[in-house]
Design an enzyme around this catalytic site. Structure first.
Site, PDB file in Angstrom:
ATOM      1  N   GLY A   1      10.155 -20.110  63.438  1.00 48.70           N
ATOM      2  CA  GLY A   1      10.819 -20.814  62.335  1.00 48.70           C
ATOM      3  C   GLY A   1      11.482 -22.117  62.755  1.00 48.70           C
ATOM      4  CD  GLU A   2      13.618 -23.047  68.069  1.00 48.20           C
ATOM      5  OE1 GLU A   2      12.974 -23.920  68.700  1.00 48.20           O
ATOM      6  OE2 GLU A   2      14.392 -22.248  68.613  1.00 48.20           O
TER       7      GLU A   2
ATOM      8  CD  GLN B   1      28.772 -25.503  50.983  1.00 49.44           C
ATOM      9  OE1 GLN B   1      29.604 -24.912  51.672  1.00 49.44           O
ATOM     10  NE2 GLN B   1      27.488 -25.200  51.013  1.00 49.44           N
TER      11      GLN B   1
ATOM     12  CG  ASP C   1      31.178 -32.122  36.023  1.00 52.61           C
ATOM     13  OD1 ASP C   1      31.238 -33.334  36.239  1.00 52.61           O
ATOM     14  OD2 ASP C   1      30.471 -31.349  36.695  1.00 52.61           O
TER      15      ASP C   1
ATOM     16  CE  LYS D   1      30.330 -28.112  36.250  1.00 51.28           C
ATOM     17  NZ  LYS D   1      29.218 -28.762  36.934  1.00 51.28           N
TER      18      LYS D   1
ATOM     19  NE  ARG E   1      29.207 -25.039  39.238  1.00 51.72           N
ATOM     20  CZ  ARG E   1      27.920 -25.027  38.923  1.00 51.72           C
ATOM     21  NH1 ARG E   1      27.255 -23.895  38.953  1.00 51.72           N
ATOM     22  NH2 ARG E   1      27.289 -26.152  38.596  1.00 51.72           N
TER      23      ARG E   1
HETATM   24  C1  R5P Z   1      28.799 -30.451  40.325  1.00 49.28           C
HETATM   25  O1  R5P Z   1      29.985 -30.719  40.351  1.00 49.28           O
HETATM   26  C2  R5P Z   1      27.705 -31.461  40.276  1.00 49.28           C
HETATM   27  O2  R5P Z   1      28.174 -32.718  39.940  1.00 49.28           O
HETATM   28  C3  R5P Z   1      26.608 -31.034  39.335  1.00 49.28           C
HETATM   29  O3  R5P Z   1      27.149 -30.934  38.029  1.00 49.28           O
HETATM   30  C4  R5P Z   1      26.051 -29.717  39.752  1.00 49.28           C
HETATM   31  O4  R5P Z   1      25.729 -29.759  41.100  1.00 49.28           O
HETATM   32  C5  R5P Z   1      24.818 -29.357  38.971  1.00 49.28           C
HETATM   33  O5  R5P Z   1      24.383 -28.109  39.409  1.00 49.28           O
HETATM   34  P1  R5P Z   1      23.572 -27.161  38.458  1.00 49.28           P
HETATM   35  O6  R5P Z   1      22.365 -27.931  37.993  1.00 49.28           O
HETATM   36  O7  R5P Z   1      23.186 -26.004  39.327  1.00 49.28           O
HETATM   37  O8  R5P Z   1      24.483 -26.757  37.349  1.00 49.28           O
END
Ligand code: R5P
Length: 300
Positions: free
Chosen positions: A37-38, A104, A176, A201, A203
């Site tokens: 897999g490398e 992240q 968002d 939004k 999540r």
């Molecule tokens: C999140 O804060 C990003 O700006 C996008 O809204 C997000 O990555 C979109 O991901 P998905 O299509 O999985 O909802």
């Protein structure tokens, strides 16, 4: 001594487009996977001395695709950088249109790693001279670099595409909080009086499920929903459904980095979008806007 463009396996079309604009030659790569897999990557050159003393540009996006995941793309990028470093390039500019792990950038739950910053520190430690990316999730992440690092704005290019579509009474929707600044720039480039509407939004940090709220009158308007990344399509699909409920006429889903994982395209079109527009930061059937001009201008 001159400029050499190394086009990584994930940015072939964009790389060639940039090379044409800069009128420079391209070096491609050979890749394979070992049985365990490398990843393996070598530059397609017979004589290493062609790199020595030259200004080298490497372009390689790090989005997951059906061909490779983002971890492999990062390994390939590091392999290219370390090869040209070993061959004594005079300078190394790295262009990563889509920077994997950039989302992240915050700690949401105890025990997490702020890995966006780690990726930047890894790249920085490889001794590159300049770094470019496009519409990175949180521009502050680039502050971690000790070298000049630039976040290029594709909104003017995306806006010209939108303008060419002849939409009726268009409005821009920010799905968002993170999309607000981008959507405002986008609207300005589309036209002076283009209004921006803000959706909110939430999540679930454990399940990733998205909930969205908005209460606006979009009757008779064409809505352009703009985000940096379209991954699973969950954010976009939610925003589209709400825009429809609020009376929007046509709905255009725009993502700078349209990763479109699994059934994302289906989710978005099924939710009511008329079209999906992405760039060639990720090569796909929706890469309708090329970043070549934007990137080439920086590299000139
Ligand atoms: C999140 O804060 C990003 O700006 C996008 O809204 C997000 O990555 C979109 O991901 P998905 O299509 O999985 O909802």
């Amino acid at each position: 001594m001159g400029k050499i463009l190394i086009v990584g396996p994930s940015s072939q079309l964009l790389g060639v487009r940039i090379a044409k604009l800069l009128n420079i030659d391209v070096i491609t790569t050979e890749t394979k996977k070992f049985p365990d897999g490398e990843n393996y990557l070598r530059l397609n050159i017979d004589d290493e001395s062609i790199i020595e003393g030259n200004d080298v540009i490497i372009i390689h996006t790090t989005g997951a695709s059906v061909k490779e995941n983002q971890n492999a793309r990062i390994m390939e990028l590091l392999m290219m950088i370390s090869s040209v470093k070993r061959m004594n390039a005079k300078s190394i500019a790295v262009v990563v249109p889509y920077l994997a792990y950039a989302r992240q950038d915050k700690i949401f739950r105890p025990g997490e790693s702020k890995f966006a910053n780690v990726i930047v520190r890894i790249l920085d430690s490889f001794g590159i001279d300049k770094f470019y990316t496009v519409d990175v999730h949180a521009p502050e992440t680039l502050n971690e670099f000790s070298i000049p690092a630039k976040n290029l704005d594709p909104m003017p290019l995306l806006a010209s595409y939108i303008k060419s579509m002849g939409l009726k009474d268009p409005v821009v929707i920010a799905p968002d909080k993170g999309a607000v600044a981008r959507s405002e720039r986008f609207a300005e480039h589309i036209g002076n009086e283009i209004k921006v509407h803000y959706f909110s939004k939430e999540r679930d940090v454990r399940t990733g499920e998205v909930e969205m709220f908005a209460d606006v009158d979009l009757a008779g308007k064409d809505a352009v929903i703009a985000d940096d990344i379209i991954a699973t399509g969950g954010t976009m699909a939610n925003a589209i459904k709400i825009a429809k409920k609020c009376g929007a006429n046509k709905i255009i889903a725009v993502g700078t980095h349209a990763l479109l994982l699994e059934n994302a395209s289906y989710r978005i079109l099924n939710a009511g979008a008329d079209e999906i527009i992405g760039t060639d930061s990720i090569e796909s059937p929706v890469s309708k806007v090329s970043l070549a001009e934007l990137i080439a201008k920086e590299l000139k």
